[in-house]
Design a protein around this motif. Structure first.
Motif, PDB file in Angstrom:
ATOM      1  N   LEU A 198       0.842  -1.191   0.000  1.00  0.00           N
ATOM      2  CA  LEU A 198       0.000   0.000   0.000  1.00  0.00           C
ATOM      3  C   LEU A 198       0.876   1.238   0.000  1.00  0.00           C
ATOM      4  O   LEU A 198       1.913   1.278   0.672  1.00  0.00           O
ATOM      5  CB  LEU A 198      -0.898   0.041   1.241  1.00  0.00           C
ATOM      6  N   ASP A 199       0.437   2.283  -0.730  1.00  0.00           N
ATOM      7  CA  ASP A 199       1.138   3.553  -0.603  1.00  0.00           C
ATOM      8  C   ASP A 199       0.603   4.281   0.626  1.00  0.00           C
ATOM      9  O   ASP A 199      -0.282   3.794   1.339  1.00  0.00           O
ATOM     10  CB  ASP A 199       1.040   4.378  -1.887  1.00  0.00           C
ATOM     11  N   GLU A 200       1.142   5.461   0.898  1.00  0.00           N
ATOM     12  CA  GLU A 200       0.782   6.159   2.131  1.00  0.00           C
ATOM     13  C   GLU A 200      -0.671   6.627   2.139  1.00  0.00           C
ATOM     14  O   GLU A 200      -1.213   6.990   3.196  1.00  0.00           O
ATOM     15  CB  GLU A 200       1.721   7.347   2.357  1.00  0.00           C
ATOM     16  N   LYS A 201      -1.345   6.583   0.984  1.00  0.00           N
ATOM     17  CA  LYS A 201      -2.761   6.957   0.902  1.00  0.00           C
ATOM     18  C   LYS A 201      -3.688   5.744   0.917  1.00  0.00           C
ATOM     19  O   LYS A 201      -4.904   5.894   0.797  1.00  0.00           O
ATOM     20  CB  LYS A 201      -3.000   7.784  -0.355  1.00  0.00           C
ATOM     21  N   GLY A 202      -3.108   4.545   1.026  1.00  0.00           N
ATOM     22  CA  GLY A 202      -3.922   3.349   1.077  1.00  0.00           C
ATOM     23  C   GLY A 202      -4.211   2.709  -0.270  1.00  0.00           C
ATOM     24  O   GLY A 202      -4.997   1.756  -0.351  1.00  0.00           O
ATOM     25  N   GLN A 203      -3.587   3.194  -1.338  1.00  0.00           N
ATOM     26  CA  GLN A 203      -3.772   2.614  -2.668  1.00  0.00           C
ATOM     27  C   GLN A 203      -2.879   1.381  -2.825  1.00  0.00           C
ATOM     28  O   GLN A 203      -1.666   1.455  -2.584  1.00  0.00           O
ATOM     29  CB  GLN A 203      -3.416   3.642  -3.756  1.00  0.00           C
ATOM     30  N   PRO A 204      -3.454   0.220  -3.220  1.00  0.00           N
ATOM     31  CA  PRO A 204      -2.620  -0.977  -3.409  1.00  0.00           C
ATOM     32  C   PRO A 204      -1.876  -0.952  -4.745  1.00  0.00           C
ATOM     33  O   PRO A 204      -2.418  -0.511  -5.768  1.00  0.00           O
ATOM     34  CB  PRO A 204      -3.627  -2.121  -3.357  1.00  0.00           C
ATOM     35  N   TRP A 205      -0.649  -1.457  -4.716  1.00  0.00           N
ATOM     36  CA  TRP A 205       0.203  -1.547  -5.894  1.00  0.00           C
ATOM     37  C   TRP A 205       0.822  -2.940  -5.967  1.00  0.00           C
ATOM     38  O   TRP A 205       1.009  -3.595  -4.939  1.00  0.00           O
ATOM     39  CB  TRP A 205       1.344  -0.527  -5.832  1.00  0.00           C
ATOM     40  N   MET A 206       1.150  -3.344  -7.175  1.00  0.00           N
ATOM     41  CA  MET A 206       1.864  -4.607  -7.372  1.00  0.00           C
ATOM     42  C   MET A 206       3.195  -4.316  -8.052  1.00  0.00           C
ATOM     43  O   MET A 206       3.239  -3.744  -9.148  1.00  0.00           O
ATOM     44  CB  MET A 206       1.046  -5.572  -8.241  1.00  0.00           C
ATOM     45  N   VAL A 207       4.287  -4.701  -7.394  1.00  0.00           N
ATOM     46  CA  VAL A 207       5.612  -4.635  -7.994  1.00  0.00           C
ATOM     47  C   VAL A 207       5.959  -6.054  -8.417  1.00  0.00           C
ATOM     48  O   VAL A 207       5.703  -7.015  -7.698  1.00  0.00           O
ATOM     49  CB  VAL A 207       6.645  -4.037  -7.013  1.00  0.00           C
ATOM     50  N   TYR A 208       6.543  -6.218  -9.615  1.00  0.00           N
ATOM     51  CA  TYR A 208       6.730  -7.568 -10.146  1.00  0.00           C
ATOM     52  C   TYR A 208       7.737  -7.537 -11.293  1.00  0.00           C
ATOM     53  O   TYR A 208       8.174  -6.472 -11.744  1.00  0.00           O
ATOM     54  CB  TYR A 208       5.392  -8.146 -10.614  1.00  0.00           C
TER      55      TYR A 208
END
Length: 487
Positions: A198-208
């Motif tokens: 999650l970023d600091e605003k709560g948005q989920p991200w996928m690193v791959y």
């Protein structure tokens, strides 16, 4: 005659007393190399050490503990720590399904079972892969989201899928593909090794991503756990020169105290030269820069020299050492940070164990890890008397990924070391910050390598006793590990 005998006896008594005084006096004034007073050392992790190689347990899953763990991802759920990992074992084709282990303390692990019985048909038809790689587990929307990889070895025919469950131990429902890649498509990425954050605003991200094309990051839809923008491979954040320069296994963590996102990746080959690197950014999409402000996107001949190496293959005394120390996972709990990685013992590199290490932070906000596996220790204040004694030290150079063998160093009570020049020195500042300056004329900047090292308690897994260790970096971002020897 009698008086003479009495004088001789009296003389011998006086001589004996003098000798005792000299012996005990010298002991009183000698440096106390084993002074751990005031330090809470961890207890033994278990009664007996786990064997690094143990053919008796090959087909006894309930005795696997940390054995055969590869590419583990950690999550805390229901007061347990869970590790989900790649299908792996020695001597036979592994049973497919994604292995699950759990622990109450990050030290002793028990085998739970598997997520699946076989690779889902859609993933198999796309890749022809029959085992799972590199899972990651994430809690969102009061559910658990498990991301898994299936791939054809040596190609971009790869598939990241998603499974969900209301319970951390399942049952799990397969939700199909998150993203797929194939040789000849319009993507650059190789769709494996998902890491969710999650970023600091709560948005989920996928690193791959991996060798093919590098490491990417893309947004996820918070309601579905799949891509927010369909077929968007995202932003490139790390890449090396070519296929001869391995890069894979990305993870990202955010530290609110420093305000940075930290990217970790693994370089080189998983059986021996595997090592963990890190860089940081104020933005989750980069650019990610290392200690020397080198961008993790580096396709030059210098791409071996990017990223702070924080874990690498090593050997301490009285042990065969560990190789293949890569593909890390990250865990944060109540402001405490941990790093996991694979490790293959020197006596047989085909066995793979789970290692968990405590992360500590340098004074300028970089993560470094303990030289020893986690055993419940806490960072705490130490004294100069605790530091005095014989140590082993291991340097983790960025340009050399071979096994690094420990060397001896003695920290003397006068703030000096035992080097021949007499110019190397140390001092303890703050609660547990050791400043060590190693004289290296004509090589080091200003003739000294200046290390800022955190001193922490640890369990000495090689010698099976509590001790102190240090970990930190020099002025060029090269990590130095140390372990105090108990005499």
């Amino acid at each position: 005659m009698k008086n003479k005998s009495q004088k001789i006896i009296m003389g011998l008594v006086i001589l004996f007393i003098l000798i005792l005084g000299i012996v005990y006096g010298s002991k009183s004034f000698a440096p106390k190399k084993n002074d751990y007073s005031g330090v809470e050392l961890p207890a033994a992790p278990q009664v007996e050490p786990i064997l690094n190689v143990n053919n008796d347990i090959l087909y006894k899953e309930d005795e696997w503990t940390t054995n055969f763990t590869h590419d583990a991802a950690l999550i805390k759920a229901d007061d347990w720590y869970y590790a989900f990992s790649t299908d792996y074992m020695v001597g036979a084709t592994p049973t497919p399904g994604i292995q699950i282990r759990k622990s109450k303390d990050l030290i002793q692990w028990e085998f739970v079972g598997r997520v699946f019985d076989q690779v889902p048909s859609e993933a198999w038809e796309w890749t022809n892969g029959n085992t799972f790689w590199a899972p990651d587990v994430f809690e969102m929307n009061d559910r658990y989201y498990l991301y898994y990889s299936v791939s054809s070895v040596g190609s971009r025919n790869s598939y990241i899928g998603l499974a969900t469950s209301d319970s951390i131990e399942g049952p799990w429902t397969d939700e199909g593909a998150v993203i797929k890649s194939k040789d000849g498509d319009d993507f650059t990425v190789n769709a494996i090794d998902a890491g969710i954050t999650l970023d600091e605003k709560g948005q989920p991200w996928m690193v791959y991503g991996s060798y093919f094309g590098g490491i990417f990051i893309t947004q996820l839809d918070k309601s579905t756990g799949k891509l927010k923008y369909s077929n968007d491979e995202g932003t490139l954040i790390a890449q090396r020169k070519n296929m001869n320069f391995g890069i894979e296994g990305p993870e990202i963590m955010y530290n609110p105290e420093t305000g940075y996102y930290y990217l970790t990746v693994s370089y080189e080959w998983l059986e021996d030269t595997y090592n963990v690197r890190t860089a940081r950014s104020k933005s989750i999409t980069g650019p990610y820069l290392d200690y020397n402000d080198k961008n993790m996107i580096d396709t030059t001949d210098e791409s071996f020299n990017t990223g702070n190496k924080i874990v690498g293959s090593y050997v301490f005394d009285n042990d065969s050492g560990w190789q293949g120390t890569g593909h890390n996972g990250l865990l944060e709990e109540d402001g405490e940070y941990y790093l996991t990685h694979n490790a293959r013992p020197g006596e047989d590199i085909y066995w793979s164990h789970l290692h968990v290490r405590k992360i500590v932070w340098t004074e300028d906000g970089w993560p470094v890890v303990s030289p020893e596996r986690y055993a419940g220790e806490k960072e705490q204040a130490v004294t100069e008397e605790n530091i005095i004694g014989d140590w082993e030290k291991i340097l983790l150079p960025r340009y050399d990924d071979s096994v690094q063998v420990s060397q001896q160093i003695e920290l003397l009570e006068n703030g000096k070391t035992n080097d021949e020049s007499g110019k190397s020195h140390w001092e303890l500042t703050d609660d547990n910050l050791l400043r060590l300056s190693i004289y290296d004329p004509g090589i080091a900047p200003g003739d000294y390598w200046n290390y800022a090292l955190k001193v922490v308690p640890a369990w000495d897994w090689e010698n099976w006793n509590g001790t102190l260790v240090f970990t930190g970096m020099d002025q060029e971002g090269t990590v130095l590990w140390g372990k105090k020897r108990v005499e």
